[in-house]
Scaffold this motif. Sequence first.
Motif, short mmCIF file in Angstrom:
data_model
loop_
_atom_site.label_atom_id
_atom_site.label_comp_id
_atom_site.label_asym_id
_atom_site.label_seq_id
_atom_site.Cartn_x
_atom_site.Cartn_y
_atom_site.Cartn_z
N TRP A 1 35.52 38.92 47.42
CA TRP A 1 36.65 39.83 47.60
C TRP A 1 36.24 41.28 47.41
N ALA A 2 35.24 41.52 46.56
CA ALA A 2 34.72 42.88 46.42
C ALA A 2 34.09 43.33 47.73
N SER A 3 33.43 42.41 48.44
CA SER A 3 32.80 42.75 49.71
C SER A 3 33.84 43.09 50.77
N ARG A 4 35.07 42.66 50.55
CA ARG A 4 36.16 42.96 51.49
C ARG A 4 36.99 44.17 51.04
N GLY A 5 36.41 44.92 50.11
CA GLY A 5 37.02 46.18 49.71
C GLY A 5 38.03 46.10 48.58
N LYS A 6 38.11 44.94 47.93
CA LYS A 6 39.06 44.79 46.84
C LYS A 6 38.45 45.27 45.53
N ASP A 7 39.27 45.97 44.70
CA ASP A 7 38.77 46.36 43.38
C ASP A 7 39.10 45.26 42.38
N SER A 8 38.68 45.45 41.12
CA SER A 8 38.85 44.40 40.13
C SER A 8 40.32 44.05 39.89
N LYS A 9 41.21 45.02 40.02
CA LYS A 9 42.64 44.75 39.85
C LYS A 9 43.16 43.87 40.98
N LEU B 1 43.56 35.98 37.71
CA LEU B 1 42.78 36.28 36.51
C LEU B 1 43.27 37.58 35.89
N SER B 2 42.81 37.88 34.68
CA SER B 2 43.05 39.20 34.12
C SER B 2 42.05 40.17 34.75
N GLU B 3 42.39 41.44 34.79
CA GLU B 3 41.47 42.43 35.36
C GLU B 3 40.16 42.46 34.57
N HIS B 4 40.26 42.31 33.25
CA HIS B 4 39.06 42.29 32.39
C HIS B 4 38.14 41.12 32.78
N THR B 5 38.73 39.96 33.04
CA THR B 5 37.94 38.78 33.41
C THR B 5 37.28 38.98 34.78
N ALA B 6 38.03 39.55 35.72
CA ALA B 6 37.47 39.80 37.05
C ALA B 6 36.28 40.75 36.96
#
Length: 246
Positions: free
Chosen positions: A188-196, A204-209
């Motif tokens: 999902w990061a490769s598709r432009g998504k940030d941790s949130k 998941l929680s943002e911290h876990t991601a």
Amino acid sequence: MQENQHSASYLKASSTIKNMTTVAAALDAFQQHYPVDFVTFHLARTIVDSIDAPFVRTTYPDGWVSRYLLNDYINVDPIIREGFSRQLPFDWREIEIPQNAHQFMMEAELHGVGNNGVSIPIIDKSRRSLLSINSQKSDEEWTSIEQQFRPEWIELGFLLHRKAVFELHGENDPVPALGTREVECLHWASRGKDSKDIAGILGLSEHTARGYLKSARYKLGCPTLSAAIAHAVHLNLITPHVGNPN
């Protein structure tokens, strides 16, 4: 299958295969310990530089192997087509032979290839491999043999897979063992998504991601997330153009 449920053939074959230094020698041992005629192992995505180079070893006669390569039969071979698209083992009798493969099948039979067989797909990390076992036995004989030994052959398939990777790379396997969540987060990061965003998608929680992205980056040996994504794409661990990593 528990150890005491393994056949004598399995115990002998697995012991011999473990001691062989090459996959070719291991296939010879496999064939010697079971009532089968030919065995083929095909590993794809071997990650040699930037080339997806296939790794193929077989006990088929040299004449048939030469004919197969000369005519580029890999492009019409229905077993290869099915084997690298399926997840579970399949008997060759399940396969519908397309019209363009009829000549291929006739030539295979002329070279001594049996009509019966089973193929076992193996999926590990970003790699797929296929163990195919061929028999000249009648349908009735083959059904009995396959029912008896298929669970053992699946185990031996994974053993051969590990041996092939070791033959290619030794102890330095270039493909790290990423966890499912690490792969999903990288995808999902490769598709432009940030941790949130990733946290919301995966529940998941943002911290876990962020933790999964960080551990994936460390395992890939990359200083930045963008470098980790590029390296994961190169190793076929993720495919950004696909909507879901699974």
